[in-house]
Design an enzyme around this catalytic site. Sequence first.
Site, mmCIF file in Angstrom:
data_model
loop_
_atom_site.group_PDB
_atom_site.id
_atom_site.type_symbol
_atom_site.label_atom_id
_atom_site.label_comp_id
_atom_site.label_asym_id
_atom_site.label_seq_id
_atom_site.Cartn_x
_atom_site.Cartn_y
_atom_site.Cartn_z
ATOM 1 N N GLY A 15 28.167 -20.078 26.381
ATOM 2 C CA GLY A 15 28.742 -19.965 25.047
ATOM 3 C C GLY A 15 30.248 -20.116 25.103
ATOM 4 O O GLY A 15 30.799 -20.692 26.044
ATOM 5 N N PHE A 16 30.940 -19.574 24.116
ATOM 6 C CA PHE A 16 32.395 -19.706 24.073
ATOM 7 C C PHE A 16 33.062 -19.097 25.302
ATOM 8 O O PHE A 16 33.915 -19.708 25.933
ATOM 9 C CB PHE A 16 32.944 -19.052 22.804
ATOM 10 C CG PHE A 16 32.647 -19.822 21.554
ATOM 11 C CD1 PHE A 16 33.328 -20.978 21.249
ATOM 12 C CD2 PHE A 16 31.670 -19.389 20.679
ATOM 13 C CE1 PHE A 16 33.056 -21.701 20.100
ATOM 14 C CE2 PHE A 16 31.380 -20.094 19.520
ATOM 15 C CZ PHE A 16 32.076 -21.258 19.226
ATOM 16 N N GLU A 173 28.983 -16.762 3.731
ATOM 17 C CA GLU A 173 28.962 -18.213 3.838
ATOM 18 C C GLU A 173 27.578 -18.783 3.533
ATOM 19 O O GLU A 173 27.440 -19.824 2.894
ATOM 20 C CB GLU A 173 29.438 -18.621 5.240
ATOM 21 C CG GLU A 173 30.907 -18.305 5.466
ATOM 22 C CD GLU A 173 31.383 -18.554 6.876
ATOM 23 O OE1 GLU A 173 32.614 -18.542 7.092
ATOM 24 O OE2 GLU A 173 30.545 -18.742 7.778
ATOM 25 N N ASP A 310 30.587 -11.169 23.504
ATOM 26 C CA ASP A 310 29.826 -10.196 22.713
ATOM 27 C C ASP A 310 29.143 -9.142 23.563
ATOM 28 O O ASP A 310 28.693 -8.126 23.045
ATOM 29 C CB ASP A 310 28.751 -10.924 21.900
ATOM 30 C CG ASP A 310 29.349 -11.684 20.730
ATOM 31 O OD1 ASP A 310 30.556 -11.551 20.511
ATOM 32 O OD2 ASP A 310 28.611 -12.417 20.064
#
Length: 486
Positions: A15-16, A173, A310
């Site tokens: 991931g990031f 969103e 996370d």
Amino acid sequence: MTVEQRHHVVIVGGGFGGLYAAQAFKKAEVRVTLIDKRNFHLFQPLLYQVATGGLSPGDISSPLRGVLNRQKNVQVLMGEANGLDPRNKQIRLKDGAVIDYDTCIVATGAGHSYFGNDQWAKHAPGLKTVEDATEMRRRILYAFEAAERESDPDMRRAWLRFVIVGAGPTGVELAGALAELSRHTLHGDFRVSDPGQAEILLLEGGERVLPPYPPDLSEKAQKKLETLGVTVRTGTMVTDVQPDSVTVCTPEGNKCISTRTILWAAGIQSSPLAKEIQKNTGVELDRIGRVIVEPDLTVPGHPDLFVIGDLAHCKNRKGQPLPGVAPVAMQQGAYAAKTVIKRLAGKTVKPFHYFDRGSMAVIGRAAAVADIFGIRASGYFAWLIWLFVHLMYLVEFENRVLVFIQWAWNYITRNRGARLITGKDPLPVKEQEKQKSNNPVGAQTDKDFSSPTASPTNTRDDESLITTGISEPRSSSTHELTSHRK
């Protein structure tokens, strides 16, 4: 020194955090192995656009091997880590393979949390993976198809009622995109039902939408949602989820909302690897299962084991946990890599410090809210900033071009070209007609809960109740964390 003799860094998660760590080792004399159960990096902040047909999964995904193919000191392995042995410095994969390491960086992220009610997952999909997004898209689009075939007015209203649990960035969103889809994109596409009559309920357990944002921006976001036709309900806790209804607790009492489409954007929990780390190191976990790390992002007593993104509980200078957002993971990944490099050179390293550039959330067409370096903006200007930032964060240039073209076309035509229903169909409409909702004792019906003119609704994450709240530290809405999600 041969390549095999170099210091071996194993990064778990693409991931990031994991990807930015791998890229930071580009010029280092180390050997890097990046392990991920997928062969691609996913730009999670735009998953909601896949879920509403605005983008295709390939637009926001990049093959890890393609991203890192010029970085010759990195090997990418596809596999799922399910065990970690800090004493012997080994990572165990689900298929039984064992990989040795000198330094390990764990960045496996987080998944959905239904606050002890995992049975809700099959009725209310979340939004963390490509599969989640395509499943959510299938349910949303199928609801409009089912309404077109429905002859009973009450059943049609149930199909056209969409409930979104959690009003953090993801929930907001998603609600805005769904409103634009029903009011504009699908206008004139159906002959019997009217997508413009769709009722979109946004439930939030807290006092306002976008809880981590300044109150004035939350207020502007809610007003814009209401302008789009979204009904926001704050102070609303979800207590039960069924295939055809959601039961909520409000100040006025329990109420049952009849709906066929429930979308979850409220709450996260760390990946299972956190408990494995706890079992083998004795490290403490926080209430959502994140590993409480040292200021240098290592596990206490294990300087060769980093936990980032996370999965990590890391405090800022005020003693508050950092949110689970993409920028935090990016900076932590780069920091962990630089820390390894400096230690190998015999240098000391300062504690990790997150440089907070601010947060932003898009609400709809030419509408967003942003808090950047303490400067608050909303409306068209904030929307332009949001567009630019998200384009720049996409990993590959090709993705940026594709997404920019899709956005430009959507802005001009209001069309969403990826409106595809894939996967297994839900129960046939005629069969579902025979099903009856069983309202809890003492519960009111959705007719008592909302009306076509009611204002938007939303939910937030709380430690106590099993609610609909949210605050995603990063990416998504019922219990904790909100801000720019990953």
